[in-house]
Design a protein around this motif. Structure first.
Motif, PDB file in Angstrom:
ATOM      1  N   LEU A   1      -8.052  14.303   1.525  1.00 18.12           N
ATOM      2  CA  LEU A   1      -8.429  13.489   0.315  1.00 18.12           C
ATOM      3  C   LEU A   1      -7.404  13.878  -0.704  1.00 18.12           C
ATOM      4  CD1 LEU A   1     -10.468  12.382  -1.861  1.00 18.12           C
ATOM      5  CD2 LEU A   1     -11.392  14.739  -2.264  1.00 18.12           C
ATOM      6  N   LEU A   2      -6.530  14.796  -0.788  1.00 15.64           N
ATOM      7  CA  LEU A   2      -5.579  14.968  -1.696  1.00 15.64           C
ATOM      8  C   LEU A   2      -4.388  14.257  -1.433  1.00 15.64           C
ATOM      9  CD1 LEU A   2      -5.570  19.013  -2.574  1.00 15.64           C
ATOM     10  CD2 LEU A   2      -6.181  17.206  -3.918  1.00 15.64           C
ATOM     11  N   VAL A   3      -3.949  14.254  -0.163  1.00 17.95           N
ATOM     12  CA  VAL A   3      -2.960  13.415   0.156  1.00 17.95           C
ATOM     13  C   VAL A   3      -3.169  11.973   0.012  1.00 17.95           C
ATOM     14  CG1 VAL A   3      -1.721  12.518   2.317  1.00 17.95           C
ATOM     15  CG2 VAL A   3      -2.324  14.995   2.075  1.00 17.95           C
ATOM     16  N   GLU A   4      -4.394  11.495   0.182  1.00 21.09           N
ATOM     17  CA  GLU A   4      -4.694  10.083  -0.077  1.00 21.09           C
ATOM     18  C   GLU A   4      -4.444   9.757  -1.589  1.00 21.09           C
ATOM     19  OE1 GLU A   4      -7.628   9.749   3.683  1.00 21.09           O
ATOM     20  OE2 GLU A   4      -8.485   9.421   1.772  1.00 21.09           O
ATOM     21  N   VAL A   5      -5.247  10.772  -2.422  1.00 23.90           N
ATOM     22  CA  VAL A   5      -5.133  10.436  -3.935  1.00 23.90           C
ATOM     23  C   VAL A   5      -3.566  10.585  -4.493  1.00 23.90           C
ATOM     24  CG1 VAL A   5      -5.861  11.384  -6.379  1.00 23.90           C
ATOM     25  CG2 VAL A   5      -7.415  11.526  -4.543  1.00 23.90           C
ATOM     26  N   MET A   6      -3.035  11.460  -3.726  1.00 25.78           N
ATOM     27  CA  MET A   6      -1.695  11.458  -4.290  1.00 25.78           C
ATOM     28  C   MET A   6      -0.893  10.176  -3.660  1.00 25.78           C
ATOM     29  SD  MET A   6       0.078  15.149  -3.572  1.00 25.78           S
ATOM     30  CE  MET A   6      -1.223  16.508  -3.107  1.00 25.78           C
ATOM     31  N   MET A   7      -0.984   9.445  -2.437  1.00 22.76           N
ATOM     32  CA  MET A   7      -0.317   8.465  -2.192  1.00 22.76           C
ATOM     33  C   MET A   7      -0.666   7.282  -3.278  1.00 22.76           C
ATOM     34  SD  MET A   7      -1.029   6.535   1.284  1.00 22.76           S
ATOM     35  CE  MET A   7      -1.121   7.875   2.573  1.00 22.76           C
ATOM     36  N   LEU A   8      -1.929   7.299  -3.552  1.00 18.31           N
ATOM     37  CA  LEU A   8      -2.401   5.936  -4.247  1.00 18.31           C
ATOM     38  C   LEU A   8      -1.886   6.216  -5.776  1.00 18.31           C
ATOM     39  CD1 LEU A   8      -6.189   6.192  -2.979  1.00 18.31           C
ATOM     40  CD2 LEU A   8      -4.698   4.278  -2.614  1.00 18.31           C
ATOM     41  N   SER A   9      -1.812   7.331  -6.239  1.00 16.81           N
ATOM     42  CA  SER A   9      -1.491   7.403  -7.576  1.00 16.81           C
ATOM     43  C   SER A   9       0.044   7.362  -7.783  1.00 16.81           C
ATOM     44  CB  SER A   9      -1.776   8.915  -8.145  1.00 16.81           C
ATOM     45  OG  SER A   9      -1.335   9.953  -7.621  1.00 16.81           O
ATOM     46  N   TYR A  10       1.028   7.901  -6.762  1.00 13.18           N
ATOM     47  CA  TYR A  10       2.329   7.396  -6.581  1.00 13.18           C
ATOM     48  C   TYR A  10       2.505   6.059  -6.781  1.00 13.18           C
ATOM     49  CZ  TYR A  10       7.216   7.385  -5.191  1.00 13.18           C
ATOM     50  OH  TYR A  10       8.581   7.068  -4.982  1.00 13.18           O
ATOM     51  N   ARG A  11       1.947   5.265  -6.148  1.00 14.29           N
ATOM     52  CA  ARG A  11       2.197   3.672  -6.349  1.00 14.29           C
ATOM     53  C   ARG A  11       1.365   3.279  -7.678  1.00 14.29           C
ATOM     54  NH1 ARG A  11       3.742  -0.681  -6.962  1.00 14.29           N
ATOM     55  NH2 ARG A  11       2.552  -2.573  -6.229  1.00 14.29           N
ATOM     56  N   ALA A  12       0.499   3.701  -8.092  1.00 12.07           N
ATOM     57  CA  ALA A  12      -0.071   3.421  -9.336  1.00 12.07           C
ATOM     58  C   ALA A  12       0.574   3.871 -10.497  1.00 12.07           C
ATOM     59  CB  ALA A  12      -1.748   3.935  -9.418  1.00 12.07           C
ATOM     60  N   ILE A  13       1.362   4.940 -10.525  1.00  9.21           N
ATOM     61  CA  ILE A  13       2.049   5.305 -11.754  1.00  9.21           C
ATOM     62  C   ILE A  13       3.040   4.057 -11.742  1.00  9.21           C
ATOM     63  CG2 ILE A  13       4.179   6.729 -11.909  1.00  9.21           C
ATOM     64  CD1 ILE A  13       2.548   9.053 -10.823  1.00  9.21           C
ATOM     65  N   PHE A  14       3.685   3.454 -10.926  1.00  6.39           N
ATOM     66  CA  PHE A  14       4.745   2.337 -11.160  1.00  6.39           C
ATOM     67  C   PHE A  14       3.994   1.215 -11.710  1.00  6.39           C
ATOM     68  CE2 PHE A  14       7.114   5.292  -8.552  1.00  6.39           C
ATOM     69  CZ  PHE A  14       8.307   5.192  -9.236  1.00  6.39           C
ATOM     70  N   VAL A  15       3.090   0.789 -11.145  1.00  2.14           N
ATOM     71  CA  VAL A  15       1.972  -0.397 -11.542  1.00  2.14           C
ATOM     72  C   VAL A  15       1.636  -0.225 -13.036  1.00  2.14           C
ATOM     73  CG1 VAL A  15      -0.165  -1.446 -11.260  1.00  2.14           C
ATOM     74  CG2 VAL A  15       1.069  -0.959  -9.281  1.00  2.14           C
ATOM     75  N   LEU A  16       1.229   0.949 -13.463  1.00  3.76           N
ATOM     76  CA  LEU A  16       0.617   1.302 -14.809  1.00  3.76           C
ATOM     77  C   LEU A  16       2.012   1.426 -15.639  1.00  3.76           C
ATOM     78  CD1 LEU A  16      -2.312   3.930 -14.209  1.00  3.76           C
ATOM     79  CD2 LEU A  16      -2.222   1.054 -14.734  1.00  3.76           C
ATOM     80  N   LEU A  17       3.103   1.971 -15.217  1.00  2.16           N
ATOM     81  CA  LEU A  17       4.102   2.063 -16.177  1.00  2.16           C
ATOM     82  C   LEU A  17       4.702   0.793 -16.608  1.00  2.16           C
ATOM     83  CD1 LEU A  17       5.620   4.557 -17.103  1.00  2.16           C
ATOM     84  CD2 LEU A  17       7.033   4.384 -15.447  1.00  2.16           C
ATOM     85  N   ASP A  18       4.932   0.007 -15.207  1.00  3.19           N
ATOM     86  CA  ASP A  18       5.159  -1.319 -15.915  1.00  3.19           C
ATOM     87  C   ASP A  18       4.357  -1.965 -16.986  1.00  3.19           C
ATOM     88  OD1 ASP A  18       7.266  -1.322 -13.989  1.00  3.19           O
ATOM     89  OD2 ASP A  18       6.185  -2.633 -12.331  1.00  3.19           O
TER      90      ASP A  18
END
Lengths: 231, 264, 248, 248
Positions: free
Chosen positions: B160-177
């Motif tokens: 669960l932690l690995v998946e949340v981290m994987m998703l949020s690493y990608r989401a960080i760039f989407v939200l930062l843009d």
């Protein structure tokens, strides 16, 4: 007399640099804590991580697709620290987001999400550190969110909405910095005055800019919560 | 990389770019984190100024010379951190007490000054932290976060932690843009021109971004359901190579750190 | 009267990029024109607009409004933003307020207009962009075309002489596109200058009276649509050869 | 052999909306066609695709793959997803991993393929979409066109017989659009069915061999592009009259 001028100019220099300091002033850097203290803070924070993780797993077992939302919630918390936060003194910094995060996601979830954000800050932009993660997580992902949550829960309905939110966010910010100062003081006691003097020392170094920033973060959080309520 | 403007995004992207493009990119993250963590631990445990300095030199050397990250980038990242470090160390060097020390300034009942024992201590903490920070930089600048998340998966961190981290690493760039687009749009409409308008501009983005993060997660869910998402995030592992030379360098580093401890 | 917006040997390179996004670009954007900026992704279209709007600051060269170089001081930028408005690509990332009214009033209030004047500016811009009936709607409930027009109104409420628009019509259906083009027509009729960076070649060909073609950070051509679209070398910079029979 | 995908009197209304997004739609999507779905925003194009992909479930009527109605059980949907793949509008809302390799591998693994088979499927789809050289690049460093092709590869790695694409080309420059169209051509050459919901009329006219026109949730026409674009009543449903001279 020479020394006096030296000290005054040193003090002025500190103030100037601190006014323009990076966003993560409250992160303890890698290598700054002696090994025993680093371990100690991990020991303190691990119970919170275990309980927080169990809560998280219970939520996700119920609704598996919520892990996507959790991913975005962690990313939101990370990105929040890129917002501009004006200080009363005119310079600008960035919010910690611990208060807002606790109000939106609750303190248990925040203990995990906030720690992921801290880990990411260490691994993506080299802010904070790995051996200091326990200490940083305790101040920013546990104490800050819990202070915000208790105020938010305790005062809701008794005080106006804006005042509750303001106090929750501002005091979350302040309590985080108090804990950080304490952590530094414990690890590096003053050779003359001991831990107490050291705490006063680290405290005053931060306080000059931290109190105005805490007020700003409080106001910012009130504005964000107001906007969210109308959405 | 001064404070103020939204420089976090710049810093993130610059570091991320080198993490993906340096010569050690495909080296097993276990190997790189092993060397970085061992160096950090040795700096902490051996705890001598010389150890910290030697570790710093080693790390800068392998980042620039071996991983082929431009020296000016390596130095720029480390300099930003050391400025910050100096400030934290000042807190140790300066002492506060009710009695005057050698060089002191009176502030009400308190004396602020330097104590003869504090300066060496400050120097020691500074060099130790610098060595540790350089080792962390080595890991951060040579290893993209995807690889570290993959490593955590191999180390049996809960899925669960690995998946949340994987998703949020990608989401960080989407939200930062999104955040940066919004900041630009607001700047073009005279946002951030005063204390109030800065607060107002940031607050509008903060709340809007929360809504967008929610909407994005819903849209992603729908797209992933179309690709068979049933709650678990399954992906193929990435493949890496082991670099023998890096092990050798690692051994040299550790030996030199131990030697530095005995010399000083 | 409005003054021209002039680029004199302007260069800009983004941090961490080895090649400049714009390299020694010189051109003059004269008042009252309908300008389309063409070129493939990465040619420098967006960078050109961001520089013209004072969001980015040239690393070499100078940008002038009339005879005076843009000043990047607080008051200088304030002056510039009264004259030059910028609308970006994705409307979803420009509407940051909860309601349409609140969003359009963001600019006028920052200009320091009185509430009454700001109110007038909002109504005027809303009428111009056909969104008067949406003023009390929440922004997230709008269609794509409505969002695009609200984003436009938010900038027009500041009454700029120059309107710079990045990809105004992308992702919209034909009707929404039509409505946006009508707003541009109204602006042109008022004597304002509209600069569109676009991939919509039919729009460039039929709507613009001047086309700027960018290629890898440099100006490849400035000319009438008829001339640019007839030139085979320039057509290579506008679309791949396989698309030419499409007759945009 | 592939079976047709058939809609029999299918209706769908989104919660909170008074009017249905689709109303008693009947049509058959036959194998091996190149289909464009046209109609203004809100006509029901996206809803049609979401229903065909089994993401939405019809409230009335039935969708069949060959002779068997779609089953919405876990195994039924698994079966459907081997046959029908859906690519949505914004690649940023479809790519969940920062690693292109991992993102493309998600679908095949969900189908229950072994790691070795999944690995082969990823390489095959990457080659088909011209993204083989991007496999170890981070998602966030890709251009818009590259992201769109990676999103396509993520769906094609599941080897569907039907590929449904919502607005494949919106927001892309002409070259990126060209590359996407080439992928569709390759799929068509393999005998797969490609269904595009699009506002890109040039694409519909020159690429499709069948056009479906939707209007307010109903099918207004199904026919060859030549017939549909020649019909004045249908043209009103495809673009505003002012745009007709554009000759898409």
């Amino acid at each position: 007399m020479k020394h006096r001028w030296l000290l005054i100019s040193l003090g002025a220099a500190i103030l100037i640099v601190f006014e323009a300091r990076p966003a993560y002033a409250m992160h303890i850097m890698e290598g700054f804590l002696p090994p025993l203290w680093a371990l100690f803070w991990f020991a303190v924070v691990i119970p919170f991580w275990i309980i927080g993780f169990r809560r998280l797993r219970a939520i996700v077992n119920d609704k598996p697709e919520l892990r996507l939302l959790l991913g975005f919630a962690a990313a939101f918390t990370f990105v929040l620290s890129a917002l501009k936060l004006p200080s009363v003194t005119g310079s600008s910094s960035h919010p910690t987001g611990t208060g807002l995060g606790a109000i939106l996601f609750g303190p248990w979830v925040m203990s995990v999400l906030g720690s992921i954000v801290l880990l990411f800050q260490a691994l993506l932009i080299a802010h904070g550190g790995l051996t200091t993660l326990g200490a940083n997580a305790f101040s920013m992902a546990v104490v800050g969110p819990w202070v915000a949550w208790l105020i938010w829960r305790g005062l809701s309905g008794r005080l106006p909405f804006w005042l509750t939110v303001f106090l929750a966010a501002a005091l979350a910010n302040l309590s985080t910095y108090v804990v950080t100062s304490l952590q530094l003081a414990l690890a590096h006691p003053d050779p003359v005055g001991g831990i107490v003097a050291s705490f006063i020392k680290f405290g005053t170094i931060f306080a000059i800019t931290q109190i105005p920033l805490a007020i700003s973060e409080g106001i910012l959080t009130v504005l964000i919560m107001n906007a969210l309520q109308t959405t | 990389m001064a404070a103020g403007d939204a420089r976090i995004g710049d810093m993130l992207r610059v570091i991320d770019r080198y993490a993906f493009s340096n010569r050690l990119r495909n080296v097993d993250p276990a190997q790189k984190s092993g060397i970085a963590l061992a160096t950090i631990l040795l700096c902490l445990l051996l705890d001598r100024p010389l150890v910290g300095w030697i570790a710093t030199v080693w790390m800068v050397g392998i980042m620039a010379g071996y991983a082929r990250i431009p020296l000016h980038v390596v130095i720029a990242v480390l300099t930003t951190e050391s400025v910050f470090l100096v400030l934290s160390v000042v807190g140790i060097a300066v002492s506060v007490g009710f009695e005057a020390s050698e060089a002191a300034l009176r502030l009400g009942p308190l004396w602020i000054g330097f104590h003869h024992a504090a300066l060496p201590l400050a120097l020691q903490v500074f060099s130790r932290a610098l060595g540790c920070t350089a080792a962390l930089n080595f890991l951060v600048l040579t290893t993209p976060l995807v690889d570290l998340i993959e490593l955590m998966h191999r180390l049996r961190v809960p899925a669960l932690l690995v998946e949340v981290m994987m998703l949020s690493y990608r989401a960080i760039f989407v939200l930062l843009d999104t955040l940066e687009q919004m900041v630009t749009a607001q700047t073009a409409r005279l946002g951030y021109t005063s204390w109030q308008s800065t607060l107002r501009s940031s607050a509008l983005i903060g709340s809007r971004l929360f809504v967008i993060a929610y909407q994005r997660s819903q849209a992603l869910e729908q797209a992933l359901i179309g690709r068979g998402f049933d709650g678990d995030v399954r992906v193929l592992p990435l493949s890496y190579r082991t670099e023998q030379t890096l092990w050798l360098i690692g051994i040299l580093i550790f030996v030199s750190l131990f030697l530095a401890r005995w010399w000083s | 009267m409005t003054a021209a917006l002039t680029f004199a040997a302007v260069s800009y390179r983004f941090t961490g990029n080895p090649t400049p996004a714009l390299h020694r670009v010189s051109l003059s954007i004269d008042p009252g024109r309908r300008i389309a900026v063409l070129g493939r992704n990465g040619a420098g279209k967006s960078t050109l607009l961001l520089l013209a709007a004072g969001i980015l600051r040239p690393q070499e060269g100078q940008i002038r409004l009339g005879d005076t170089p843009i000043s990047y001081s607080r008051s200088g930028l304030r002056h510039l933003r009264r004259h030059v408005g910028l609308v970006m690509q994705s409307p979803d990332e420009q509407l940051f307020s909860a309601s349409v009214w609140q969003d359009i009033s963001f600019g006028p209030l920052n200009l320091g207009l009185s509430p009454a004047e700001a109110r007038r500016a909002v109504h005027e811009a809303a009428a111009l962009c056909d969104v008067s009936d949406l003023l009390d709607r929440p922004t997230h409930a709008l269609s794509g075309g409505q969002k695009a027009r609200v984003a436009l109104a938010g900038v027009l409420a500041m009454r700029p002489q120059y309107l710079l628009v990045d990809e105004a019509t992308s992702g919209l259906d034909r009707w929404a596109r039509r409505q946006i083009v009508q707003v541009f027509d109204r602006l042109a009729a008022q004597g304002k200058t509209v600069v569109l960076a676009t991939h919509d070649l039919a729009l460039a060909r039929r709507w613009a009276d001047l086309v700027i073609v960018l290629d890898a950070g440099s100006v490849a051509a400035v000319g009438t649509p008829a001339r640019v679209f007839a030139d085979e070398t320039l057509r290579h910079l506008i679309a791949p050869a396989e698309d030419w029979h499409d007759d945009w």
